[in-house]
Write a protein that holds these residues in place. Structure first.
Motif, PDB file in Angstrom:
ATOM      1  N   GLU A 210       0.839  -1.212   0.000  1.00  0.00           N
ATOM      2  CA  GLU A 210       0.000   0.000   0.000  1.00  0.00           C
ATOM      3  C   GLU A 210       0.868   1.253   0.000  1.00  0.00           C
ATOM      4  O   GLU A 210       0.612   2.221  -0.716  1.00  0.00           O
ATOM      5  N   ILE A 276      -6.266  -5.574   1.164  1.00  0.00           N
ATOM      6  CA  ILE A 276      -6.416  -4.113   1.209  1.00  0.00           C
ATOM      7  C   ILE A 276      -6.889  -3.641  -0.163  1.00  0.00           C
ATOM      8  O   ILE A 276      -6.650  -4.310  -1.174  1.00  0.00           O
ATOM      9  N   LEU A 278      -6.611  -0.821  -3.108  1.00  0.00           N
ATOM     10  CA  LEU A 278      -5.664   0.163  -3.646  1.00  0.00           C
ATOM     11  C   LEU A 278      -6.410   1.019  -4.666  1.00  0.00           C
ATOM     12  O   LEU A 278      -7.027   0.487  -5.591  1.00  0.00           O
TER      13      LEU A 278
END
Ligand code: AMP
Length: 293
Positions: A210, A276, A278
């Motif tokens: 990230e 996650i 992005l």
């Protein structure tokens, strides 16, 4: 709060809510509730007049060698948490209530159920899709809340809702983590202290990617390699891939749109997943509504 174990009781309680025109929010869970579940319940109580939480360890989503029999349970703690959060109905059915004798119908999800976790847990998402659809029919909620932690599950539930015209809106809430980054999961209770330290490599890997992404790195393979490096302490990395968050197609090369980096690892016999999102333009996509489908 009503604690309900049978379908006839649930029907009566829901009828009363509907007759008083209350909107119903629904949070399906397998129990052993933690702050991740609590965040979904809070989203529901903030948006709906009445919240129904189900606690049901669904046997049909476990493979024959998986952890069904030892899945952690603490019904008293679950009840206290639901009470504290203002849940109207806690639905805790027995397996025989959900799957009576003769049960033989299930939902066959398309290719999105065969990738990522589906590769390693054959039949898992058939069990998930079927039980969630059954629970939707039992509760008939206006809104249902799911965690981004189980990103593939959210993609599949959205797909099922759309494909079968189920009259419910799906909301997805961000992953709740421990202060050190570990995504909360009922299965974290299986981890020894040393395994927990190794498990931290998963979120560390995702965050490393990230950070690199925020710094301008856009190559999916390089981002994945960065994440995998941090996860190297795991006994097995089942997958660590950049995917489209809705179709779950694996993406390579230059990323120029909203994607998810998803990982599954095995540590000391415990299977952990995390992901996650992005976003190239830095827009906040933490809370994705059904409108994005
Ligand atoms: P489970 O009890 O593991 O089946 O999870 C029930 C719901 O809670 C699912 O929608 C999960 O995605 C969600 N959930 C589990 N862990 C988290 C977490 N750490 N943060 C947010 N939601 C979560």
């Amino acid at each position: 709060m009503r604690i309900i174990r049978t379908l006839p009781e649930l029907k009566v309680a829901l009828k009363a809510l509907r007759e008083s025109h209350k909107s119903i929010g629904f949070v399906p869970t397998m129990g052993f509730l933690h702050e991740g579940h609590a965040s979904l319940i809070k989203q529901s109580t903030a948006r709906c007049d009445a919240t129904v939480v189900s606690v049901f360890v669904n046997p049909t989503q476990f493979g024959p060698t998986e952890d069904l029999s030892r899945y952690p349970r603490d019904l008293e703690r679950d009840q206290n948490l639901c009470l504290r959060l203002g849940v109207a109905i806690l639905f805790m059915p027995e397996a025989a209530e959900v799957y009576p004798t003769g049960f033989c119908t299930s939902i066959s999800v398309g290719p999105i159920a065969d990738v990522l976790c589906g590769e390693f847990r054959p039949g898992h998402f058939r069990g998930v899709a079927t039980v969630v659809a059954k629970l939707f029919n039992m509760v008939q909620p206006d809104l249902a809340f799911f965690g981004q932690k189980d990103l593939q599950q959210t993609a599949i539930i959205r797909r099922v809702v759309k494909d079968l015209n189920l009259p419910v809106d799906i909301l997805v809430a961000p992953t709740v983590r421990e202060a050190d980054g570990l995504a909360l999961s009922s299965r974290n209770s299986y981890l020894s202290a040393t395994d927990r330290a190794r498990a931290l490599g998963v979120s560390r890997g995702l965050f490393a990617a990230e950070k690199a992404f925020a710094g301008g790195l856009r190559d999916a393979d390089q981002l994945t390699a960065l994440a995998r490096k941090e996860m190297a302490g795991a006994d097995e990395i089942q997958y660590c891939r950049v995917v489209d968050p809705f179709t779950l197609d694996t993406l390579g090369g230059e990323i120029n749109r909203h994607v998810a980096l998803c990982a599954a690892v095995v540590i000391g016999g415990t299977r952990l997943i995390d992901n996650i999102l992005l976003t190239p333009n830095g827009e906040n996509v933490q809370f994705i509504s059904h409108l994005d489908v």
